[in-house]
Design a protein around this motif. Structure first.
Motif, PDB file in Angstrom:
ATOM      1  N   ASP A  33      38.513  23.704  37.076  1.00  0.00           N
ATOM      2  CA  ASP A  33      38.439  24.754  36.061  1.00  0.00           C
ATOM      3  C   ASP A  33      38.267  26.133  36.682  1.00  0.00           C
ATOM      4  OD1 ASP A  33      38.846  23.065  33.977  1.00  0.00           O
ATOM      5  OD2 ASP A  33      36.734  22.825  33.467  1.00  0.00           O
ATOM      6  N   LYS A  34      37.690  26.205  37.889  1.00  0.00           N
ATOM      7  CA  LYS A  34      37.567  27.492  38.571  1.00  0.00           C
ATOM      8  C   LYS A  34      38.941  28.034  38.956  1.00  0.00           C
ATOM      9  CE  LYS A  34      33.140  26.844  40.871  1.00  0.00           C
ATOM     10  NZ  LYS A  34      32.499  26.770  42.190  1.00  0.00           N
ATOM     11  N   ARG A  35      39.813  27.128  39.398  1.00  0.00           N
ATOM     12  CA  ARG A  35      41.133  27.546  39.890  1.00  0.00           C
ATOM     13  C   ARG A  35      42.174  27.655  38.773  1.00  0.00           C
ATOM     14  NH1 ARG A  35      41.719  22.961  43.089  1.00  0.00           N
ATOM     15  NH2 ARG A  35      39.595  22.641  43.730  1.00  0.00           N
ATOM     16  N   THR A  80      33.787  25.093  29.096  1.00  0.00           N
ATOM     17  CA  THR A  80      34.553  24.570  30.225  1.00  0.00           C
ATOM     18  C   THR A  80      33.851  23.341  30.776  1.00  0.00           C
ATOM     19  OG1 THR A  80      35.552  25.160  32.341  1.00  0.00           O
ATOM     20  CG2 THR A  80      33.400  26.068  31.897  1.00  0.00           C
ATOM     21  N   GLU A 131      29.126  32.967  30.316  1.00  0.00           N
ATOM     22  CA  GLU A 131      30.051  32.327  31.244  1.00  0.00           C
ATOM     23  C   GLU A 131      30.463  33.339  32.308  1.00  0.00           C
ATOM     24  OE1 GLU A 131      34.285  29.876  31.253  1.00  0.00           O
ATOM     25  OE2 GLU A 131      33.535  30.721  29.381  1.00  0.00           O
ATOM     26  N   THR A 132      30.310  32.934  33.574  1.00  0.00           N
ATOM     27  CA  THR A 132      30.773  33.753  34.694  1.00  0.00           C
ATOM     28  C   THR A 132      31.930  33.019  35.362  1.00  0.00           C
ATOM     29  OG1 THR A 132      29.226  32.711  36.248  1.00  0.00           O
ATOM     30  CG2 THR A 132      28.443  34.680  35.072  1.00  0.00           C
ATOM     31  N   ASP A 133      32.451  33.563  36.457  1.00  0.00           N
ATOM     32  CA  ASP A 133      33.569  32.919  37.160  1.00  0.00           C
ATOM     33  C   ASP A 133      33.172  31.559  37.734  1.00  0.00           C
ATOM     34  OD1 ASP A 133      35.198  35.061  36.607  1.00  0.00           O
ATOM     35  OD2 ASP A 133      34.834  36.063  38.522  1.00  0.00           O
ATOM     36  N   ASP A 134      31.913  31.404  38.130  1.00  0.00           N
ATOM     37  CA  ASP A 134      31.478  30.187  38.816  1.00  0.00           C
ATOM     38  C   ASP A 134      30.662  29.223  37.968  1.00  0.00           C
ATOM     39  OD1 ASP A 134      32.662  31.103  41.158  1.00  0.00           O
ATOM     40  OD2 ASP A 134      30.863  32.185  41.749  1.00  0.00           O
ATOM     41  N   VAL A 168      44.443  28.910  36.102  1.00  0.00           N
ATOM     42  CA  VAL A 168      44.948  30.191  35.627  1.00  0.00           C
ATOM     43  C   VAL A 168      45.981  29.875  34.538  1.00  0.00           C
ATOM     44  CG1 VAL A 168      46.220  32.278  36.223  1.00  0.00           C
ATOM     45  CG2 VAL A 168      44.604  31.301  37.857  1.00  0.00           C
ATOM     46  N   LYS A 226      30.700  25.394  37.224  1.00  0.00           N
ATOM     47  CA  LYS A 226      31.985  24.926  36.699  1.00  0.00           C
ATOM     48  C   LYS A 226      32.603  23.921  37.661  1.00  0.00           C
ATOM     49  CE  LYS A 226      33.314  29.046  34.132  1.00  0.00           C
ATOM     50  NZ  LYS A 226      34.334  30.098  33.995  1.00  0.00           N
TER      51      LYS A 226
END
Length: 155
Positions: A145-147, A119, A56-59, A149, A141
């Motif tokens: 789900d990217k945003r 996710t 899993e990466t940020d994007d 926090v 993603k």
């Protein structure tokens, strides 16, 4: 009425070790027949479950599955918002001829695997590549789900 303490030899069973070995072999064959398909194309069992690796990466979520011996057309990949289902059927045949003797083997069988995702993903933007027996999926993603926090309270 007289009591007989001795029985004739005809009542004694003879130990037959080779028959016991044959019985064991039949039982083992039945066990393997339940686990593996018969090879006649009518096998209902699952032959294997492909190995998977997820990152899993940020994007995106990157998923790799090891599925050797197939062509891309033999794979069925279905992506849901929170999981991926991969299924297919392996059909292979090997034929070897040496010294006038032909040996032929057939391997048939279905497989399937459902992998839950960590996710939610955008199902309409999934990219897939199948090369050298490795299926690689890039699952972007979903925007919310990217945003997302999450603040964690430390006690």
């Amino acid at each position: 009425m007289p009591i007989t303490l001795w029985r004739p030899f005809r009542d004694i069973e003879r130990w037959q070790p080779f028959q016991e070995i044959e019985n064991l072999q039949r039982q083992m064959n039945r066990l393997f027949d339940r686990l593996m398909p018969s090879g006649d194309g009518g096998g209902a069992g699952i032959t294997f479950v492909p190995s998977a690796e997820m990152e899993e990466t940020d994007d995106a979520v990157h998923l790799r599955l090891e599925i050797p011996g197939l062509e891309a057309k033999d794979l069925d990949v279905q992506v849901m918002e929170d999981s991926v289902a991969i299924s297919g059927e392996r059909k292979s045949q090997t034929k070897v001829e040496e010294k006038g003797i032909v040996r032929s083997e057939f391997h048939y069988g279905k497989f399937e695997r459902v992998i839950p995702l960590p996710t939610h993903v955008q199902t309409d933007k999934v990219q897939a590549e199948y090369k050298n027996g490795i299926l690689t999926l890039t699952l972007p993603k979903s925007e919310e789900d990217k945003r997302k926090v999450v603040k964690v309270k430390v006690a």
